[in-house]
Design a protein around this motif. Structure first.
Motif, PDB file in Angstrom:
ATOM      1  N   THR A  51      -4.257  16.578   3.505  1.00  0.00           N
ATOM      2  CA  THR A  51      -5.714  16.651   3.633  1.00  0.00           C
ATOM      3  C   THR A  51      -6.420  15.889   2.518  1.00  0.00           C
ATOM      4  N   CYS A  52      -5.908  15.992   1.299  1.00  0.00           N
ATOM      5  CA  CYS A  52      -6.526  15.277   0.177  1.00  0.00           C
ATOM      6  C   CYS A  52      -6.377  13.768   0.338  1.00  0.00           C
ATOM      7  N   ILE A  53      -5.239  13.358   0.846  1.00  0.00           N
ATOM      8  CA  ILE A  53      -5.011  11.928   1.074  1.00  0.00           C
ATOM      9  C   ILE A  53      -5.932  11.430   2.178  1.00  0.00           C
TER      10      ILE A  53
ATOM     11  N   LYS B 136      -5.663  12.624  -5.992  1.00  0.00           N
ATOM     12  CA  LYS B 136      -5.407  13.509  -7.133  1.00  0.00           C
ATOM     13  C   LYS B 136      -6.704  14.154  -7.618  1.00  0.00           C
ATOM     14  N   VAL B 137      -7.765  13.355  -7.702  1.00  0.00           N
ATOM     15  CA  VAL B 137      -9.068  13.868  -8.133  1.00  0.00           C
ATOM     16  C   VAL B 137      -9.571  14.915  -7.148  1.00  0.00           C
ATOM     17  N   LYS B 138      -9.396  14.638  -5.853  1.00  0.00           N
ATOM     18  CA  LYS B 138      -9.828  15.589  -4.821  1.00  0.00           C
ATOM     19  C   LYS B 138      -9.093  16.919  -4.946  1.00  0.00           C
ATOM     20  N   LEU B 139      -7.793  16.856  -5.173  1.00  0.00           N
ATOM     21  CA  LEU B 139      -7.017  18.083  -5.321  1.00  0.00           C
ATOM     22  C   LEU B 139      -7.469  18.868  -6.547  1.00  0.00           C
ATOM     23  N   GLU B 140      -7.709  18.184  -7.645  1.00  0.00           N
ATOM     24  CA  GLU B 140      -8.170  18.854  -8.868  1.00  0.00           C
ATOM     25  C   GLU B 140      -9.504  19.558  -8.630  1.00  0.00           C
ATOM     26  N   LYS B 141     -10.414  18.883  -7.929  1.00  0.00           N
ATOM     27  CA  LYS B 141     -11.718  19.482  -7.631  1.00  0.00           C
ATOM     28  C   LYS B 141     -11.563  20.715  -6.737  1.00  0.00           C
ATOM     29  N   ASP B 142     -10.701  20.600  -5.733  1.00  0.00           N
ATOM     30  CA  ASP B 142     -10.482  21.729  -4.828  1.00  0.00           C
ATOM     31  C   ASP B 142      -9.908  22.933  -5.565  1.00  0.00           C
ATOM     32  N   GLU B 143      -8.939  22.670  -6.427  1.00  0.00           N
ATOM     33  CA  GLU B 143      -8.307  23.763  -7.164  1.00  0.00           C
ATOM     34  C   GLU B 143      -9.278  24.406  -8.143  1.00  0.00           C
ATOM     35  N   LYS B 144     -10.104  23.587  -8.778  1.00  0.00           N
ATOM     36  CA  LYS B 144     -11.098  24.110  -9.714  1.00  0.00           C
ATOM     37  C   LYS B 144     -12.116  24.978  -8.979  1.00  0.00           C
ATOM     38  N   ARG B 145     -12.582  24.521  -7.812  1.00  0.00           N
ATOM     39  CA  ARG B 145     -13.555  25.273  -7.024  1.00  0.00           C
ATOM     40  C   ARG B 145     -12.995  26.625  -6.590  1.00  0.00           C
TER      41      ARG B 145
END
Length: 205
Positions: free
Chosen positions: A14-16, A175-184
């Motif tokens: 999904t992030c890709i 990678k940036v998208k995954l980091e944002k999702d995990e932070k949220r």
């Protein structure tokens, strides 16, 4: 496995997809034969005439270890592009997985192999072996353009294609998208007040 393939394998498809604006996703009907299976590797392509799978064998012989066999079966599901024996050949030769715009058969045997196979479903009938088709050429698989050497990533959500010329850029965006999702998730989930505040913010946009 190269470092970049390993990095893509560690990311949700999904992030890709988000990093590519959803423009290179295959038909969502193409799913893994078991939800826990994931695939990542460079595409080795096969173009078939419907109900003819001889070129699949040719591609298994030609492909490099770690490649993903990507089969343009034209979405035909009345005859299987392959069964458990042919999938076993691909696994034995070290291919990373098989993605088919079409159907397979011998599904129980394929699942026992615990090997990444993505397809539109299962059927009873075998295909013929006339040899119509090509290998290692640009194809369309599930509505997505796939060129030899593109990176293929698939998991329970589906399959996406990373064009070779964009792979570094896409990897960083994913990678940036995954980091944002995990932070949220960490900041909001589990706290009803924060959930309500988040929803209100989204509704006000």
């Amino acid at each position: 496995m190269s470092d970049i393939i390993r990095d893509f394998q560690g990311l949700p498809a999904t992030c890709i997809s988000d990093a590519l604006n959803g423009l290179t996703n295959m038909d969502p009907a193409i799913k893994p034969v078991s939800d826990d299976l994931k695939v990542a590797g460079r595409a080795y392509t096969v173009k078939l005439r419907a109900a003819d799978n001889k070129q699949v064998l040719k591609a298994i012989k030609e492909a490099n270890e770690g490649d993903v066999l990507v089969v343009d079966g034209r979405g035909y599901v009345h005859n299987a592009s392959c069964g458990d024996f042919v999938i076993g050949l691909a696994k034995t030769m070290g291919l990373a997985g098989v993605v088919i715009d079409g159907a397979v058969r011998d599904i129980e045997g394929i699942r026992e192999l615990n090997y990444p196979v993505f397809c539109k479903g299962t059927t009873l009938a075998a295909s013929d072996k006339h040899g119509t088709g090509e290998t290692n050429v640009e194809i369309s698989c599930g509505g997505a353009v796939v060129k030899p050497g593109d990176i293929i990533v698939g998991d329970a959500d589906g399959v996406t294609v990373v064009p070779k010329e964009q792979e570094e850029e896409v990897l960083e965006k994913a990678k940036v998208k995954l980091e944002k999702d995990e932070k949220r998730e960490k900041e909001i989930l589990g706290d009803s007040e924060k959930v309500l505040a988040y929803i209100e913010k989204q509704l006000s946009k």
